[in-house]
Scaffold this active site. Structure first.
Site, PDB file in Angstrom:
ATOM      1  CD  GLU A 140      -3.464  -1.175   2.525  1.00 21.21           C
ATOM      2  OE1 GLU A 140      -2.643  -0.719   3.347  1.00 21.21           O
ATOM      3  OE2 GLU A 140      -4.026  -1.337   1.663  1.00 21.21           O
ATOM      4  CD  GLU A 153      -3.401  -6.776   3.091  1.00 26.48           C
ATOM      5  OE1 GLU A 153      -4.565  -6.204   3.036  1.00 26.48           O
ATOM      6  OE2 GLU A 153      -2.426  -6.389   3.065  1.00 26.48           O
TER       7      GLU A 153
HETATM    8  C1  GAL Z   1      -5.307  -4.011   3.788  1.00 26.80           C
HETATM    9  C2  GAL Z   1      -3.838  -3.275   4.381  1.00 26.80           C
HETATM   10  C3  GAL Z   1      -3.546  -4.451   5.951  1.00 26.80           C
HETATM   11  C4  GAL Z   1      -4.621  -4.267   6.513  1.00 26.80           C
HETATM   12  C5  GAL Z   1      -5.456  -4.622   5.852  1.00 26.80           C
HETATM   13  C6  GAL Z   1      -6.928  -4.098   7.530  1.00 26.80           C
HETATM   14  O1  GAL Z   1      -5.416  -3.323   3.259  1.00 26.80           O
HETATM   15  O2  GAL Z   1      -3.081  -3.996   3.777  1.00 26.80           O
HETATM   16  O3  GAL Z   1      -2.048  -3.652   6.304  1.00 26.80           O
HETATM   17  O4  GAL Z   1      -4.372  -2.619   6.375  1.00 26.80           O
HETATM   18  O5  GAL Z   1      -6.219  -4.107   5.159  1.00 26.80           O
HETATM   19  O6  GAL Z   1      -7.128  -4.756   8.561  1.00 26.80           O
END
Ligand code: GAL
Length: 984
Positions: A421, A500
């Site tokens: 990010e 993620e």
């Molecule tokens: C994503 C980010 C993570 C964490 C997650 C939300 O956007 O990469 O580090 O913030 O969201 O918990």
């Protein structure tokens, strides 16, 4: 005094910093400088340089351990941790940081070991310091470094003295580097990893990289050795493979072919010890032979497609923060293995180097991520983002070099990640180019490269089911995030990973099985990494000494992001959540199907066959085992299947008959004992059981409703006692204490595939409609012989929509049947959390101890998280029926219950006309009480037990940061029937 100018310098450091190199296990002498240091904290950075002075009397300073974060030491005397996700906790004014900049001065003396080789250079290594530090030795400046989770060595040969030495370090919490370290986590300053003095023998190994390859049983070692002439001859030995190769000179260092090797994979983490013996130093490595490559849109290791069943792993410990605790980390990794996790993304920085030794050894595919995130710039549309600003180029390159060089020897690392990010820009492209030049084998990952300009895999976070499906679909021009159709076509030529997905905050996530199904259907999709492995709670206590796990805001931060840091599959106290059990069930490496009298087993593993597993079976009648054994199963190779005959099963005439097959470890492993269940399947063989007819009494006439029916006593139409206990209910309950996902409003799938209203959380709609504050009006009370009927109208203040609840109690043979008809009026606008009824059972000196049930269990389950739920007979105490999520919320629902015994009375729960079964939850609090508490310790002491029977529950989804509940698992207002038979 002005803040020093280096606190406005985008350079990664200065002074005697030496080139990054591998973090090797060698026999060169070293001296750990961990332990107690003198410590002094100042609230700002504009300070005299007295910290360096040998004359300074520091006897009045405090003592602090190294490694540690100062905010976690001294009981608050050194400030407190602060949590933000995207927000910067200081003004966005790069590269500047505020004058209010907590600065820790550290000092310690040490004695230079007398027996170190006289001609050796001496390096001082810091494995992790947050965020900028300046180092002096014996009063002379050594240098400055940044890159909090990156190792940095300084050459101190010219400054070190025989005998006593004084090392001084000044650490600033905020620095230009803080703009590059905006990861979603606690800000935790200090020297938090090891400090070591290392001898660098002149005839030793400056750097070493033993790259390996594997193909069809043959291994290769591609050595890269950085050493002076004096180090030669150098001998490579791999005793187990009979390798002993002597390189007479630098020019003689050459690849070595080795036959008969077993490959390294995450499932078969076969390591071979190797030594590289130079004249003045011997390094010991553990080699894993494996080849990583991308072929078309496939990511392959040893020629086979890899599917990541991964977790995003932060370094977090409830008492130590990011200080590495090897025992704790090893236990965590073993826990991952036990839950079928096969991959780790080191979000969002390199972990302690030992973690990668553990990953090599236990077996994980690792995406090793650089220490980089500039997310806070997104708030201003990425204006002034360092990623696209030449002033920061060197800082970016320095970070990726130090990342790759330190860890390049690990077989577990199969992909390098540039960071997280950080928008996009030329500096990221430069990092990627450097990695490609340095390591031609391992692909480069960075999620923010949406259009695929400089990365090798296509990666996304939290894409919805339909969108993920589109990514997998060949020839689809459906829009992909940030891409033109043409750019999307380019992205579809690459392997895809979800870096993620399935945001595991609080109760959830739902839909893990839907993502898994896509990965099976579309080979371009290579699985993903759940966000995230564990909650980051920090163990602290209230003013009156009650311990609890803190999250954002608990330390009085000016800006913070609350409990968004509690989004793990494992609670802060190491307890796996039901979500993790669901994950393990969804990604289990064996797939089972029942076909007539046969079991079909598919081995979905990458490499390992099933020789390590035994297939146990058992037959249960209403949850009681009547037969069991071990199947005579052949060894099934990875990627293939087998048909195995099942034993003859005796089907009960008057009970449910279930056959369960468990694949269990046949022998102990490093991460679980023999008997550990790796995969499971259940098969319902029940004969059709007649549904008891609904009792429909007749001869109703208006009554006063004060009567006794079997075990139940009523006054004025309301239940007052049941099984000799005071009990009130059933009371319509449409509310659940909102989960973090219910409170989420960020995501709403543009395809309309989810249940949500864009930008509005379900929980806020529920509160608007008053679902949490229903009131009721008794409309009628009627009696018939052996029966009582009431009609209630339920609604909320200032609301016109109603729900009508008809309750019929009627004697049915040896039981009392309760039938509740729940009938919503027209016009309810949103999904509902639940359709249930609540009973309150006052303790009266004898609280309900627990429940015994036949239904699904052992843990809670919800419509979109049902894969870990097995039909069986279970029991649990009231406390164990709830999960202690960091922020209290809905918990404890057991789906599809058949019988439930809570002590004073037992319920037989009958399916409705469509065969749907109710679930139950049993706890000490009402949903309203749970919803009002911010932490578990804020839940009030109560004097009754709350039983809720739910005709239906809404799914979980993962809308705290992801898609909402999938429509088929969303609960739309609808008429429902609950039927139970009660016996005292
Ligand atoms: C994503 C980010 C993570 C964490 C997650 C939300 O956007 O990469 O580090 O913030 O969201 O918990």
């Amino acid at each position: 005094m002005l803040t020093p100018s280096y606190l406005a310098d985008t350079a990664p450091g200065r002074g005697a910093r030496v080139e990054p190199r591998s973090w090797l296990h060698t026999d060169a002498p070293s001296l750990s400088l961990n332990g107690p240091w003198r410590f002094r904290l100042s609230p700002h950075a504009a300070l005299p340089e007295d910290v360096a002075s040998p004359e300074l009397d520091d006897s009045g300073w405090d003592s602090i351990p190294v490694p540690a974060h100062w905010v976690l030491e001294g009981d608050g005397a050194y400030g407190r941790p602060a949590y933000t996700n995207v927000q910067f906790p200081f003004p966005i004014d790069p590269p500047h940081v505020p004058d209010e900049n907590p600065t820790g001065d550290y000092r310690r003396g040490f004695t230079m070991p007398a027996d170190w080789p006289a001609d050796a250079r001496v390096a001082l290594r810091f494995d992790g310091v947050e965020s900028l530090y300046r180092v002096w030795l014996n009063g002379e400046e050594v240098g400055i470094a940044t890159g909090s989770r990156l190792a940095q060595e300084f050459d101190v040969t010219g400054l070190i003295r025989d005998g006593a030495n004084l090392l001084s370090v000044r650490v600033h919490q905020w620095s230009p580097a803080s703009y590059l370290e905006d990861q979603d986590q606690w800000w935790l300053p200090g020297i938090f990893r090891d400090v070591t003095l290392v001898a660098r023998p002149a005839d030793g190994i400056e750097d070493l990289w033993l790259r390996t390859g594997f193909e069809n049983g043959d291994g290769t070692v591609l050595p890269e050795l950085v050493a002076e002439e004096a180090a030669f001859p150098v001998t490579l030995r791999i005793p187990e493979l009979g390798v002993e190769t002597v390189w007479a000179s630098p020019a003689a260092v050459a690849p070595v072919a080795v036959g008969g090797v077993e490959p390294w994979t995450a499932e078969t983490p076969r390591l071979y010890e190797a030594t590289v013996e130079a004249q003045g130093e011997t390094a010991t490595l553990r080699l894993g032979f494996r080849t990583v490559e991308i072929r078309g849109d496939r990511f392959l290791v040893n020629g086979r497609r890899v599917v990541f069943h991964g977790m995003n792993r932060h370094e977090t410990h409830p008492e130590r923060g990011r200080v590495f605790d090897e025992q704790h980390a090893r236990e965590d990794l073993a826990r991952m293995k036990r839950f079928n996790v096969n991959a780790i993304r080191t979000s969002h920085y390199p972990p302690h180097p030992r973690l990668l030794d553990l990953a090599d050894e236990l077996g994980f595919w690792v995406i090793l991520e650089c220490d980089l995130e500039t997310h806070g710039f997104e708030t201003a549309g990425w204006a002034r983002n360092p990623s696209d600003d030449p002033a920061w180029r060197e800082a970016y390159l320095d970070r990726i070099r130090r990342t790759v060089e330190r860890d390049k020897n690990h077989p577990s690392i199969v992909i390098w990640s540039l960071g997280n990010e950080s928008g996009t820009g030329t500096n990221l492209a430069a990092m990627s180019a450097w990695v490609h030049a340095r390591d031609p084998e391992r692909p480069v990952h960075y999620e923010g490269d949406y259009t695929g300009e400089y990365t090798d895999v296509y990666s996304r976070m939290y894409s919805t089911i339909p969108e993920t499906e589109q990514i997998g679909t060949d020839g689809s021009l459906a829009p992909l995030l940030g891409c033109t159709p043409a750019q999307g076509a380019r992205q579809r030529t690459k392997p895809f990973i979800l870096c993620e997905y399935a945001h595991a905050m609080g109760n959830g996530p739902g839909a893990l099985d839907q993502y898994d199904e896509l990965t099976r259907r579309f080979p371009r999709l290579h699985g993903g990494f759940v966000w995230e492995w564990r909650d980051h709670g920090i163990l602290t206590e209230t003013a009156d000494g009650t311990p609890f796990y803190a999250y954002g805001g608990d330390f009085g931060e000016v800006v913070h992001d609350g409990n968004f840091v509690m989004d793990g599959m494992v609670l802060s106290n190491d307890e796996p959540t039901p979500g993790l059990h669901e994950f393990a069930a969804v990604v289990q490496p064996l797939r089972f199907a029942f076909d007539g009298g046969d079991l079909i087993v598919e081995n979905d593993r990458h490499t390992a066959d099933t020789a390590d597993l035994a297939l146990r079976w058992r037959v249960e009648h209403d949850g009681r085992t009547v037969a069991s054994g071990v199947l005579d199963a052949p060894v099934v190779a990875a990627g293939s299947g087998a048909r195995i005959p099942l034993p003859a099963v005796e089907v009960a005439a008057d009970a449910e008959t279930w056959l369960t097959v468990d694949a269990v470890l046949a022998a102990d492993t490093a991460w679980a004992p023999a008997g550990h269940v790796v995969a499971t399947a259940q098969h319902d063989l029940s004969a059709a059981l007649p549904l008891p007819a609904t009792v429909l009494p007749s001869g109703w006439r208006t009554g006063d409703g004060t009567l006794t029916l079997g075990p139940a006593e009523f006054e004025g139409g309301r239940l007052v006692r049941l099984g000799g206990r005071a009990v009130s209910g059933p009371r319509l309950e449409l509310f659940r204490a909102p989960t973090d996902n219910d409170e989420g409003a960020a995501f709403s799938d543009p395809t309309g595939s989810d249940a949500s209203v864009p930008g509005v959380s379900s929980a806020s709609l529920w509160r608007q409609q008053g679902l949490d504050r229903l009131t009721r009006r008794l409309v009628s009370v009627e009696e018939a012989p052996g029966a009582l009927r009431t009609i209630e109208r339920v609604s909320a203040a200032n609301a016109a929509r109603t729900v009508t609840v008809e309750t019929v109690w009627a004697i049915a043979g040896d039981a009392l049947e309760l039938r509740v008809e729940i009938e919503p009026s027209a016009g309810w606008p949103s999904v509902w959390p639940r359709i249930g009824v609540r009973f309150d059972i006052p303790d009266a000196g004898d609280p309900i101890a627990g429940a015994e049930w036949f239904g699904t269990g052992p843990l809670e389950s919800y419509p979109d998280s049902m894969r870990a739920a097995q039909v069986g007979r279970y029991s649990a105490s009231v406390a164990d029926l709830s999960v202690e999520y960091a922020r209290p919320q809905e918990t404890g629902h057991r789906s599809a219950v058949r019988t439930l015994d809570i002590g004073p009375f037992a319920l037989e729960v009958l399916p409705d006309a469509r065969g749907r079964r109710a679930g139950f939850s049993l706890g000490r609090h009402t949903p309203q009480q749970i919803a009002a508490a911010g932490h578990p310790h804020e839940l009030p002491e109560t004097e009754s037990t709350v039983l809720i029977l739910d005709a239906a529950q809404h799914g979980l989804g993962s809308r705290a940061c992801g898609p909402d509940v999938w429509p088929t698992h969303a609960l739309r207002p609808e008429a429902r029937t609950l039927r139970v038979r009660i016996r005292a």
